[in-house]
Write an enzyme that holds these catalytic residues in place. Structure first.
Site, PDB file in Angstrom:
ATOM      1  CG  ASP A 256      -0.333  -0.410   2.499  1.00 56.17           C
ATOM      2  OD1 ASP A 256       0.697  -1.110   2.500  1.00 56.17           O
ATOM      3  OD2 ASP A 256      -0.893  -0.035   3.540  1.00 56.17           O
ATOM      4  CD  GLU A 484       8.202   1.768   5.991  1.00 58.02           C
ATOM      5  OE1 GLU A 484       7.047   1.307   6.078  1.00 58.02           O
ATOM      6  OE2 GLU A 484       8.450   2.973   5.764  1.00 58.02           O
TER       7      GLU A 484
END
Length: 530
Positions: A256, A484
């Site tokens: 997403d 990340e």
């Protein structure tokens, strides 16, 4: 209602942000895990030592107030301690946890890993599936189904660390009925995730899976962003509900957001959130994950007792059927150019020859790959197409076929860049697109190449791993930060795009690096990226 009155209401009725979880050092954390003794350079030892230290920073337990006043927080109560990703992510997340567990196991933290798995098994008992994350607003969707692989990883690590030849079948016997329930969730026709996909050129169909959500409202955790997208789509009503469902389904995918779920706006080559069509796409990675789940459930049921033999056979048959379906419509021969492939968008019989894999459209069974140029000379690429390797879908190929796949699909892929494997080759400004490279996708490809077990495949795995380790190490050196996501285009640089800035911490990044260092303890990092 005034701003002051609203602030007073929130203060009186909700806990302060972050107070619903409490920092804690995992009880089996150790200063010197065995991995450190395997590493051969001072750089890798220092790096792995710091990543091991980070588990203490990322350890959490649920505050006692959550059980006492559940209505004052959005946090799902966890009976046992867990690890969070870090940064803005203060709760556990489903598929993040698999990569975290792989890193914990390399740091001799099997007990912590088992606690985390037991929390997720409790989720399945409570909700019938594992929610996207540890918040009440995540309980209408899940994420890629990796709990079975987590159970297997913990079971094997626990067996390895215990008495020789002794396996913890009690843990396995406790977990298996719950894993069966999660599988039933995915295979139920009632919740929209099991679909019948037509086989192009025939009157037949095959059963496969997609991401879905019954909820068609804006996500509470990103309400403003979703309202904005709905507004651009054309406001409320049916159109607004449709796009809200597509947004939630994309969030369930873990990707997403990405151009992979978007329909190109004519020939403008623009990709917009308003064109999301996630539920209309049958994803190759999801079906590879489920194939792996079926194979693993068959193996685990065979481990516990003869009473589970029928279950083992059942899952073996389910895996066989899924593999046939994947090769029938989601695998595309390598021996034709792109224009020829486009004439045969529904794939073909690739069971005996090397293929490349792709998503297909639910309504037609035809190939999802979008064209990148007006003359249809090339197609978009996605790292999801490598997941079948990890799932073991290609192990029946002979050595020549495996090496042909490595040469023509992996090594010639535009996704292999200096800083890692890019998510796609589409620069949409979304975070699950070019030039971002995500830790899970690196390990999926690397482990998949190792499973092929040919010299070329293993050498390619080592090369991909080296690029990833060097990029992560160079980014870590200045401030000891683990991102990340990373920039595949620039070695040592964090990623970007999407709804928020790049986060540091970071659970799955640490887990992937620790896993790779365990495989290649001689990795040289001193002159990373030079």
């Amino acid at each position: 209602l005034t701003r002051k009155a609203l602030a007073e209401f929130v203060t009186s009725n909700f806990f302060d942000a972050g107070s619903d979880v409490v920092s804690c050092v995992p009880e089996d954390w150790t200063e010197k895990p065995f991995l450190l003794s395997k590493l051969r350079s001072k750089e890798s030892i220092a790096w792995a030592d710091d990543l091991n230290q980070k588990w203490k920073i990322l350890g959490r337990r649920t505050a006692e107030s959550v059980a006492k006043y559940p209505h004052r927080t959005s946090t799902l109560h966890r009976a046992l301690p867990f690890i969070v990703p870090g940064g803005r992510f203060r709760e556990s997340y489903y598929w993040d946890t698999y990569w975290i567990i792989l890193g914990l196991i390399e740091c001799d933290m099997v007990k912590t890993s088992k606690h985390i798995v037991l929390n997720l098994l409790q989720d399945v008992e409570t909700f019938g599936f594992v929610p996207n994350g540890g918040r009440v607003y995540y309980t209408t969707r899940t994420q890629p189904p990796l709990l079975t692989k987590m159970v297997e990883a913990v079971y094997l690590a626990d067996s390895k660390g215990g008495e020789e030849g002794k396996k913890d079948t009690t843990f396995l016997a406790r977990a298996l009925p719950i894993l069966d329930a999660e599988y039933d969730f995915w295979m139920s026709s009632k919740n929209g995730r099991l679909v019948s996909v037509p086989v192009p050129g025939t009157r037949e169909s095959v059963r496969l899976n997609r991401y879905f959500s019954k909820d068609n409202t804006p996500r509470p955790e990103s309400y403003r962003e979703d309202i904005d997208t709905i507004g651009k789509k054309g406001g409320g009503g049916g159109g607004g509900k449709t796009i809200a469902r597509e947004i939630r389904a994309a969030a369930e995918s873990g990707w997403d957001f990405s151009s992979r779920w978007m329909m190109q706006e004519g020939r403008s080559k623009n990709y917009s959130m308003t064109t999301l069509a996630t539920t209309q796409i049958v994803p190759i990675d999801l079906n590879a994950f489920l194939y792996s789940m079926e194979k693993t459930l068959s193996d685990l049921h065979a481990e516990v007792a003869t009473a589970s033999a029928p279950k083992a056979l059942y899952y073996m048959e389910q895996a066989r059927q899924r593999k046939n379906a994947i090769f029938r419509i989601m695998a595309f021969p390598l021996d034709t150019d792109f224009k020829e492939k486009e004439k045969n968008k529904g794939g073909g019989d690739c069971a005996a020859v090397p293929c490349e894999f792709d998503d297909v459209m639910l309504s037609t069974g035809e190939r999802r790959a979008r064209t990148m140029s007006d003359d249809n000379s090339s197609s978009s690429k996605s790292a999801a197409s490598f997941v079948p390797l990890w799932a073991g879908l290609c192990e029946h190929w002979n050595e020549h076929e495996k090496d042909t796949f490595v040469e023509k699909v992996v090594l010639s892929s535009p996704l292999l860049l200096q800083g890692g494997v890019a998510t796609t080759n589409i620069d949409s400004k979304q975070q699950w697109d070019y030039p971002n490279a995500w830790p899970p996708l690196q390990l999926l490809l690397i482990h998949g190449l190792l499973k092929l077990s040919t010299h070329k495949a293993k050498a390619t795995a080592a090369s991909v791993a080296q690029s990833w380790l060097q990029s992560n190490y160079k980014a870590w050196v200045p401030n000891a930060d683990m991102y990340e996501k990373y920039n595949a285009r620039v070695c040592g640089e964090g990623g970007g795009g999407g709804e928020y800035g790049v986060q540091v911490g970071f659970g799955w990044s640490n887990g992937v690096v620790l896993s790779l260092l365990a495989i290649w303890p001689d990795t040289k990092l001193k002159d990373a990226c030079r």
